[in-house]
Design an enzyme around this catalytic site. Structure first.
Site, PDB file in Angstrom:
ATOM      1  CG  MET A 200      -2.612 -53.689  -1.931  1.00 13.03           C
ATOM      2  SD  MET A 200      -3.401 -53.478  -3.549  1.00 13.03           S
ATOM      3  CE  MET A 200      -2.075 -52.702  -4.468  1.00 13.03           C
TER       4      MET A 200
ATOM      5  N   GLY B  40      -2.904 -63.302  -0.660  1.00 14.63           N
ATOM      6  CA  GLY B  40      -1.567 -63.758  -0.274  1.00 14.63           C
ATOM      7  C   GLY B  40      -0.996 -62.959   0.876  1.00 14.63           C
ATOM      8  CB  CYS B  41      -0.751 -59.320   1.447  1.00 17.98           C
ATOM      9  SG  CYS B  41       0.229 -58.943  -0.028  1.00 17.98           S
ATOM     10  CB  THR B  42      -4.864 -61.654   4.094  1.00 12.15           C
ATOM     11  OG1 THR B  42      -5.278 -60.359   3.631  1.00 12.15           O
ATOM     12  CG2 THR B  42      -5.651 -62.025   5.334  1.00 12.15           C
TER      13      THR B  42
ATOM     14  CB  ALA C  97      -0.324 -60.188   7.543  1.00 12.17           C
TER      15      ALA C  97
END
Length: 155
Positions: free
Chosen positions: A41, A46-48, A51
Site C-alpha cells: 500500500m 514499510g512501503c515508504t 520505495a
C-alpha cells in the site's frame, strides 16, 4: 490463486495504468532488465522505506541496465500523491483488481490470500526480469530500508 513465479519462468505480460495515466506493458521494457516490485500500500511505513530505498538507488540500478516499476492495488491518484510526497523517480502501476499480482502469484494463497483479496493488497515481493522477459531473480520478503542494495546485488 496462482503459484508464485520463480527464476527461469517467463514473466507474464501486463498492461496497467501508471502514475501519469499512461498504460505500461512488460513489452515496453524488452531489451533491458526490469525490477518489478509488488508492495501492499502507498504511504505506509514499510512501503515508504522500500520505495525511498529504490529511489535512492535508481541511478545505480539504471547504470546496470534496469528500470524500476512498483505495483500495488491503489489507483493512479494515490500513486501520484505518493510519488510527489517522496519524489519517487520511477512509475507505479495501478493494479486495482490485482490482475498483475495474481499473474505473478503474489496476491497470496490460503486465508492470508483471501484477506489480501478482500482488503485489496498484494504481498511484498520483487521480481527481476531479464532482457528477454524471463524472471532471473525473486526477492521474497525484501528488507525495506535496504531494498535498493538487495536489488543491486541481484543485478
Amino acid at each position: 490463486m496462482s503459484t508464485r513465479l520463480k527464476a527461469g519462468d517467463p514473466a507474464p505480460d501486463f498492461a496497467v495504468p501508471a502514475t501519469d495515466g499512461a498504460v505500461l506493458r512488460l513489452a515496453d521494457f524488452r531489451g533491458r532488465k526490469l525490477v518489478l516490485y509488488f508492495y501492499p500500500m502507498d504511504d505506509t511505513p514499510g512501503c515508504t522505506k522500500q520505495a525511498c530505498s529504490l529511489r535512492d538507488s535508481n541511478a545505480e540500478i539504471a547504470a546496470k541496465g534496469a528500470a524500476i516499476l512498483g505495483v500495488s492495488a491503489q489507483g493512479p491518484e494515490s500513486h501520484q500523491r505518493f510519488t510527489e510526497k517522496f519524489s519517487l523517480n520511477f512509475p507505479l502501476l495501478a493494479d486495482t483488481d490485482l490482475t498483475v499480482a495474481k499473474a505473478y502469484g503474489v496476491a497470496g494463497s490460503g486465508l492470508g490470500g483471501l484477506l489480501r483479496s478482500v482488503v485489496g493488497v498484494s504481498e511484498r515481493v520483487t521480481f527481476i526480469i531479464d532482457e528477454k522477459g524471463r524472471i532471473s531473480h525473486v526477492i521474497d520478503d525484501p528488507n525495506c530500508p535496504d531494498h535498493g542494495a538487495e536489488v543491486l546485488a541481484a543485478l
